[in-house]
Each structure stands twice: as C-alpha cells, then as structure tokens.
Design a protein around this motif. Structure first.
Motif, PDB file in Angstrom:
ATOM      1  N   ARG A   1       0.839  -1.156  -0.029  1.00 47.78           N
ATOM      2  CA  ARG A   1      -0.113  -0.123   0.063  1.00 47.78           C
ATOM      3  C   ARG A   1       0.819   1.197  -0.027  1.00 47.78           C
ATOM      4  N   ILE A   2       2.036   1.268   0.815  1.00 44.57           N
ATOM      5  CA  ILE A   2       3.127   2.396   0.672  1.00 44.57           C
ATOM      6  C   ILE A   2       3.400   2.598  -0.615  1.00 44.57           C
ATOM      7  N   ASN A   3       3.887   1.371  -1.201  1.00 47.53           N
ATOM      8  CA  ASN A   3       4.466   1.622  -2.616  1.00 47.53           C
ATOM      9  C   ASN A   3       3.437   2.236  -3.500  1.00 47.53           C
ATOM     10  N   ASP A   4       2.005   1.630  -3.310  1.00 42.88           N
ATOM     11  CA  ASP A   4       1.243   2.016  -4.634  1.00 42.88           C
ATOM     12  C   ASP A   4       0.727   3.510  -4.229  1.00 42.88           C
TER      13      ASP A   4
ATOM     14  N   GLY B   1       8.746   3.977  -0.980  1.00 41.53           N
ATOM     15  CA  GLY B   1       8.926   2.639  -0.420  1.00 41.53           C
ATOM     16  C   GLY B   1      10.301   2.367  -0.107  1.00 41.53           C
ATOM     17  N   ASP B   2      11.186   2.848  -0.990  1.00 40.43           N
ATOM     18  CA  ASP B   2      12.676   2.654  -0.778  1.00 40.43           C
ATOM     19  C   ASP B   2      12.953   3.435   0.685  1.00 40.43           C
ATOM     20  N   GLN B   3      12.590   4.563   0.639  1.00 42.53           N
ATOM     21  CA  GLN B   3      12.932   5.268   2.014  1.00 42.53           C
ATOM     22  C   GLN B   3      12.315   4.672   3.111  1.00 42.53           C
ATOM     23  N   PHE B   4      11.248   4.152   3.105  1.00 45.39           N
ATOM     24  CA  PHE B   4      10.526   3.539   4.149  1.00 45.39           C
ATOM     25  C   PHE B   4      11.506   2.072   4.576  1.00 45.39           C
ATOM     26  N   LEU B   5      11.974   1.491   3.443  1.00 40.30           N
ATOM     27  CA  LEU B   5      12.803   0.187   4.028  1.00 40.30           C
ATOM     28  C   LEU B   5      14.111   0.675   4.604  1.00 40.30           C
TER      29      LEU B   5
ATOM     30  N   CYS C   1       5.883   8.874   7.544  1.00 44.11           N
ATOM     31  CA  CYS C   1       5.499  10.217   6.609  1.00 44.11           C
ATOM     32  C   CYS C   1       6.448  10.531   5.673  1.00 44.11           C
ATOM     33  N   MET C   2       5.859  10.920   4.564  1.00 42.67           N
ATOM     34  CA  MET C   2       6.491  11.600   3.393  1.00 42.67           C
ATOM     35  C   MET C   2       5.568  12.292   2.469  1.00 42.67           C
TER      36      MET C   2
END
Length: 858
Positions: A482-485, A492-496, A550-551
């Motif tokens: 869901r974050i990627n979409d 998504g990369d920053q989240f990982l 958050c982004m």
C-alpha cells in the motif's frame, strides 16, 4: 569336664556353619569376579558382536554353559530376535528365521512371564504336552532362562542349557546368571553408545578434512593472487628503476624464473616492416638464437595467432603434420625441446614479439597454469619493453629529439602512476565487490548469502555447545504494498531504509540483521539464556513499527508480523530454521498482523508452510487433566488445585490444550472444546473442600456462548473458579467485559491468570472483583532480578489485600526461589503437578495416597 560327644556335636555344627559361609563367600567372589569382567568388557569392546562372546567366556568359567544364546526384542517389530547363539547340537540348523519362532517356545514363555525358569528334560516335556509352550530344537537335559530387564521393562532373555544329565545348575549358578542379566542391558547400552560415538567422530573427522581441503584451496588461491600482486609491483619497478634495456631483460627473466621453470628463456621482437625476428635476450643450454626472417616456427605461431601456445611432443608432431609448423633442414641434427611455452607481447600497436620458455629431455613439463602465469606477465611487461625500446631509440637521436624524450619521460611517469593507481583501484574494487556480493544495495544490510553463512556458523556452534542458544526472527512488513502504491516506489525505498535503521536500534551490536528480499527481514540473536530475550526483541520491533511513516505530507501506518524459532537439538541445517521461522511468521500474519508467534510443530502439519495450518480431529482427541496444588512455605495446604488440560495429538503426542485450541480450524470447534473441558471440570469440582481453577479463554464470554456457560454453571453446586488470561481480558470487547462482571454478580468465582507478564496494569484488579490473582512466572523472576519490579509487587499486594483477593505466584519449584519471594511478601505458590483421579468423591483426608503411577488418569 564337658562331654566329648557334646563337644563333637558342637564342633560339627560350627564346621557346617563355616562350610556354609565358605560357600557363600566363594559364590560372592564368583559374582564379583564375573561382574568386574563384564564391566571391563563393556568398557573395552568396540561393538556388540564382540560383547556377547566375551560374556559367554565369563559364564563358561563358573557353570555348564557351552550351549548359550541371547534373544532380544526388536523395538520396531516387537518380535524376539536372536543376538548370539552357540549350541553343541543344533548349531544354526534350527529354523530361527521363521516368524514368531522364539515367542512360541520356552524362550517366549520366559519373556512373557518375566521370571527365571529352570527345567529338566522331563519337566520341559511335561510342560510342552500341557501346551504351555512348544518344544523346539534338540531337547536339553537342563535348561535355564533368565529375563533381561532395562530398568523395569523386559527387553530379552538369556538362556544356558546342558545336554549332559549330570551337569545340572545349582542355585548359586542360577543366581550368577540372574546377576549377569541385570548388568547385561547396561553393558549393551554402553557398547551401543560407544559405537554411535565412534560413528559420529568419523563423520565429523571427514567433515573437518573436507573443510581443511577447501581451506587449503582458498589459501592456494590467495597465494596465487599475492604472487601476481608482487609481480605487478616488480614490473612497475622495471619502468622506473632500470635505464639499460639489457637490465630490463634480465629482470624480466628473474620475474619469470620466480613463477615457473625458466632455465631456458628467450625474448623475441618482431619488426613488421622488415619481416624479421630478432632475439635481444636469450639464455639457452642448447641453442644460440640469431635473427631470422619470419617463417613457420613456434615463435611465428604465437605472433600470428596473438595467443599463448603450449606445445609438447605430441602437439609438435601434429603441427608438423598439418604444415602449420615447418622445421629447418638441420632440425634432426640438433637437440629439440620436449616442452615449449610462449606468450605474445601485446601493446596498443599490436604484437611486438614474444617471451618463450622451453625444457629439454623431459626435465620439466609446462602446464596450463604456467601458461596462464606467463600470459599474465607478458601482458604487463609488453608496454614496459616498448617504452624502454622507444627510449633506446630516442637516446640514439638525443640531439634532435630532446624535447620528445622529455615528453616520453613524462608519459612514462604518468603511465607508472596510472599503473600504481590501477593497482590501488583493483584493491578497492575487490573490496567493493565483496561488500556488494554480501550486502543489500538499498539498506546496506547483510543479504541472504551473508546471513545464511553466519547462521550456519551459529548452528554448528550450538551443536558443539548446546548451552549457547540462539533465535531467528523472520519479519514481514505489513501494508508495504500500500505504501508503494500510494506514495510511490521511491517512498517505499525510503521506508525500507528507515525500517532497517529502526530495527538496528532494537538489537544488540553483535546480533545480525539482514534483508532477505522485498519487505522481508531476518534477525539472528545468539548467546541467549531463555526465549524471553527473543520475545523482548520482537516486542520492541512491533512497538517501533506502530509509529507512522510520513513522506510528502502523507502519513501511513505499517506494522510487522514476526515469526520466531528458538534453537533446539532437532535442527540439522539452516533450511529447517528458515522454514520454521517463515511458517511462524505466516501464522502471525494470518492471525491478525502486527504480532509475533513462536514456531510450533503444528504449523508445519499439512500441505505447505505458507498456509494457515488446519487442526486435525480435535474433537476426537482424548482429554486429560493434570492438577497443580497450592504449596505454602509456612503451612501445608492442598485446598486449591489448578487444572491444566492436555490431549494426545497424533503429531505432537501429549501436549497442552491451549496449543491445540490455538490451531483449531473453526471457531465452532474451539467453542466445543472449551465447553467439553468445562463439563469435565464441573464433574471434578463437585467434590467438597477443594477449589478447582480452570483456565478458560474469553470466547466463553461472547454472547452466543455466555448463555450456555451460565446454564452449565447453574446445573449443579460446585467450587470451580474460571481463570482468564490477562492479555485476553485487556483486549476483550465491551460485551465480554460486561459478561465477565455478570459472572461475579451471579455469584460465580473468577480469577486472572499470568498477571503482569508483559506489564503491570493495576486498573484491571480495581475494576473487576477477581477471587484469585496468579502472577506470571516471568514477573516472579524479574522481581528477584530487577529492583524496579519490587515497587510494582508492593502495589499488587496492596490492591489485592484491599480487594480481598488471593494472590498466588507461579515459578520453578525451587525452595530457595520461593524463600526469596516470601521475603517480598508472597506466601502461596503452585506446587508439584500430579494426575487427577478419574473419580474424586471421597473427602480430602480419605483420598487415595497411592503412587501416581498406580492411579487412573482422567
């Protein structure tokens, strides 16, 4: 004076006593001697086939035992099988291969009865005619069978028989056989363990040898790499330290001599304009090479193909036959090389010549490793030679080309610096390649390869030192797609990256965090003392993942589903560990996400690891209760018992019903199990003078089940207390909370189980009128380990005393542990577990006091 006849009788009686004592001491001496010999044999023989003949030799010294055999029960087929057999008459002619042969004869009769049996020939025929057993084999005049026991279980029979009528067996000899049989099972086990140990030693020795071979190969590879690096340094020196071209040639020869056979070496240069080969450097025991036009020799083959050539006698003849090489007229008159190797000197302008080595009279045979090394050297020194040759030509016209010489010198220096930079760059590239091959490019965490390597080392360490426990946490991020979409793949990369940093702060420095792929992470925790430490790490990770990400002004909530597997002796490879942790993670995800689960064997019962495991025939499992009584340090008390339900599962064997209910396929099945246990507990609770505590789940408080619960509780008088887990009560719905209070309003007894396991929530004790409060064993241990928990215990004691609740501590049954807790104000503990009698209708003072092994289990 005493009557001589009376004196004689007195002396005769004393003589009889002395003779009896002498026989007794002699028998004891025989027993002791036989047992010492048996112990020595059990400690020295390497295999069972040598143990039985040794035992036979011992027995032959003390009784008629020429015909002797040992029969043991096969633990798999349950059949009696012959382990050792020596007979004066039958030999191996008796049909011992027939099924149930021994079970039908007198040997099987002794095995079934479990008692020593001594028969004469007449007695054996009489018993056979009565049908007690079948007469098998040649009839013996005297037959003795002694059962062999391991602890209290019979495992076989030891038999001695005599075909001579005058060779009977005395009571002392039979006693010797019985004593030997008592120690035979122990001796067999010792020999089997020694055989197993020797087998394991051989396996580990073989594995160590293979590991040493791999290590030697790696050392050889590193040596070759170091040699090549040293060669590069030496070649780089050629460009700056030697001005004379002849010195350069000599240094090239010295370099090649250091890596291979080079007693005979020449350097040839090729001039394309004139078509001639010149030999500026040559060291050879046979030939003195002179300039010659380009022809069809070995050197020309290297230059024309621009490839290294390895030529032995067989290939040389093949080249001549195919007219690729044409020999000179005087070739047969001179000594020729038996092994020849040449490598081209390549530059940016093409091939300028070659370096060649040769051996005569089979003094040395060059191989492909030699050719690879000389090719490597030739590629590096070609530019150096070309530079020196150019410098030599420049010096000849120094007066006219002084400016160009300066430029060439500058170019040479730059080339040298570039070469040095290349060497340093290669070192950096090798280091970077190693890092890239073992780390994730996005998060810089170790990747699957490095993680599995470390896990393999940790598993081997655990197999050698079982006290060094470890755990693997398999983590899958919730709602990552869901974050990627919604935020994009960059988010998504920053989240990982953020997750990798957050997870790193939840573990110790020596623990290993790795990213397997996508949103899957794994953690290896080593040097653990208990499972609680792995559980604490999982809780920290779940708490961290509760923070929103958050982004670009948008915040989203993720989470983590964690599967944990703890070290155990059944693990033999890393695939099993990853499989079990993955199965536990999938169960955690299917059970609601944002939680952790320890691996349990039921998770892998079924068709696959990535599906919610189905329960198998829960309703058909036999149920039992095991009781745990209250014990008090100051006075004896057995007025309270906690019932622990368990069942016999086809996969797990005897296991807790809490585990079985957890994996129930359907909610209706779970409810049925709960009500079934409640009915059985109510039957036990009908006994006066005893409070029974039954552990339940909050599923009984749901409205559709609560009515049935109240009906069952109201049907008969009882002293049953329903225990609910603290975590279940904390997350119970409003309806369940109301029904819990309704139970107390109706006059029923309730309690809270495993209180303060995760946190100390005193509001639960003040809001709900519990009768019993059971402290978790984890909290009891922490009270003794950390002073901060003492204040929490004081708060619990104050609230329970104010509310008139009975507080009971759970923990290990160690007197010192309980004494320490008593100093903190706790006086009641759960004591030793025992089975509950099937029918408990007698008063407490008149209950059955037989050993637990003799009682029935409900």
């Amino acid at each position: 004076m005493e009557d001589p006849a009376a004196l004689l009788r007195k002396l005769t009686r004393k003589n009889h006593k002395l003779e009896s004592l002498l026989r007794k001491y002699k028998q004891n001496n025989h027993l002791q001697h036989a047992l010492i010999l048996l112990s020595e044999q059990a400690s020295t023989v390497a295999e069972l086939t040598l143990l039985y003949p040794a035992i036979h030799d011992i027995l032959v010294q003390h009784l008629p035992c020429k015909s002797f055999y040992v029969v043991l029960q096969n633990q798999f087929s349950q059949a009696l099988e012959l382990s050792y057999f020596v007979d004066e008459k039958d030999g191996i002619a008796v049909p011992l291969h027939e099924a149930h042969h021994f079970s039908q004869g007198v040997t099987g009769h002794v095995f079934r009865e479990g008692k020593t049996l001594y028969l004469t020939l007449d007695e054996m025929r009489e018993q056979a005619e009565l049908g007690v057993f079948k007469a098998l084999g040649s009839p013996a005049e005297h037959w003795v069978g002694v059962p062999i026991y391991r602890e209290k279980t019979i495992i076989g029979v030891m038999v001695s028989q005599s075909y001579q009528k005058e060779q009977s067996y005395s009571e002392q000899q039979i006693e010797l056989l019985e004593v030997m049989s008592l120690y035979l099972a122990t001796a067999i086990e010792r020999v089997k363990k020694r055989e197993l140990l020797e087998s394991e030693v051989k396996i580990r020795t073989r594995a160590l040898m293979q590991s040493n071979e791999a290590l030697n190969k790696e050392i050889d590879q590193r040596k070759r790499a170091l040699e090549r690096q040293q060669i590069l340094f030496k070649i780089s020196e050629l460009a700056t330290q030697f001005n004379d071209i002849d010195e350069v040639y000599q240094q090239v020869h010295h370099i090649i001599r250091s890596i291979t056979f080079a007693d005979n070496l020449f350097i040839a240069l090729y001039d394309k304009n004139t078509g001639w080969l010149s030999f500026p450097y040559c060291v050879d025991e046979v030939s003195d090479y002179k300039p010659r036009p380009f022809a069809k020799g070995y050197s020309e083959l290297v230059i024309s193909t621009e490839q290294s050539q390895l030529i032995d006698i067989e290939r040389a003849q093949a080249l001549v036959d195919s007219q690729i090489v044409v020999r000179s007229k005087h070739y047969n008159l001179q000594k020729f090389a038996t092994s020849w190797m040449g490598a081209p000197l390549k530059t940016a302008n093409g091939v300028i010549g070659l370096i060649a080595c040769q051996a005569y009279d089979h003094k040395y045979e060059f191989n492909y490793d030699d050719m690879e090394l000389i090719s490597f050297v030739s590629n590096q020194i070609a530019s150096v030679l070309q530079t020196h040759l150019a410098n030599q030509a420049l010096k000849a016209s120094h007066s006219q080309l002084e400016h160009r010489v300066a430029e060439k010198t500058k170019a040479l220096q730059q080339s040298n610096m570039h070469l040095q930079m290349q060497i340093e760059e290669r070192k950096k590239i090798e280091q970077q390649l190693y890092h890239d091959a073992h780390h994730d490019s996005l998060t810089s965490l170790p990747n699957r390869s490095l993680f599995l390597t470390q896990l393999e080392k940790t598993l081997k360490q655990f197999q050698r030192y079982p006290e060094h426990n470890f755990a693997v946490l398999f983590i899958d991020l919730d709602k990552f797609k869901r974050i990627n979409d919604e935020l994009g793949h960059q988010a998504g990369d920053q989240f990982l990256i953020w997750v990798a940093q957050a997870f790193s702060e939840c573990i110790r420095e020596h623990d290993l965090l790795a990213r397997l792929a996508g949103d899957e992470f794994v953690i290896l925790l080593d040097h653990l003392s208990d499972r609680q430490q792995a559980e604490d790490v999982a809780k920290r990770i779940i708490k961290v993942m509760q923070q929103p990400f958050c982004m670009k002004g948008v915040c989203m909530q993720s989470g983590a589903s964690i599967g944990i597997t703890y070290s155990n002796k059944h693990y033999h490879n890393t695939d099993e560990i990853i499989r079990d942790a993955d199965a536990a993670m999938y169960y955690a995800k299917n059970a609601g996400r944002g939680r952790y689960e320890f691996y349990h064997p039921l998770l892998t019962v079924g068709t696959g690891n990535h599906k919610t495991p189905e329960y198998h025939h829960l309703s058909a499992l036999p149920t039992h209760f095991r009781g745990t009584d209250i014990s008090d340090l100051t006075f004896a008390s057995d007025d309270i018992t906690m019932l622990e339900a368990f069942g016999e599962h086809p996969v797990l064997g005897s296991t807790s019903f809490d585990i079985l209910k957890k994996f129930a396929a359907e909610k209706a099945e779970h409810i049925s199990i709960e009500l079934q246990l409640l009915e059985q507990a109510l039957q036990l609770a009908s006994v006066p003078g005893k409070d029974l505590l039954l552990a339940c789940s909050t599923i009984l408080l749901e409205q559709q089940v609560f009515t049935q619960l109240c009906e069952k509780l109201a049907n008969q008088p009882h002293s049953l207390c329903l225990l609910f887990e603290e975590t279940d009560i904390r997350y119970a719905s409003n309806q369940q909370q109301e029904n819990l209070n309704e139970l107390t309003n109706l006059g029923y007894t309730i309690g809270i189980n495993d209180f303060a396991k995760d946190r100390c929530d005193l509001t639960l004790l003040s809001q709900i009128p519990f009768t019993y409060v059971l402290l978790s064993s984890t909290f009891s241990k922490r009270v003794l380990q950390q002073t901060s928990y003492e204040a929490q215990l004081k708060g619990i004691l104050a609230v329970t005393q104010l509310q008139n609740m009975q507080i009971i501590a759970k923990g290990p049954a160690i007197l010192n542990f309980r004494s320490l807790l008593e100093s903190h104000g706790l006086t009641r503990f759960f004591g030793k577990q025992h089975n509950i009698d099937q029918i408990q209708t007698t008063p407490i003072s008149e209950r059955d006091t037989r050993p637990e092994s003799e009682k029935l289990t409900f």
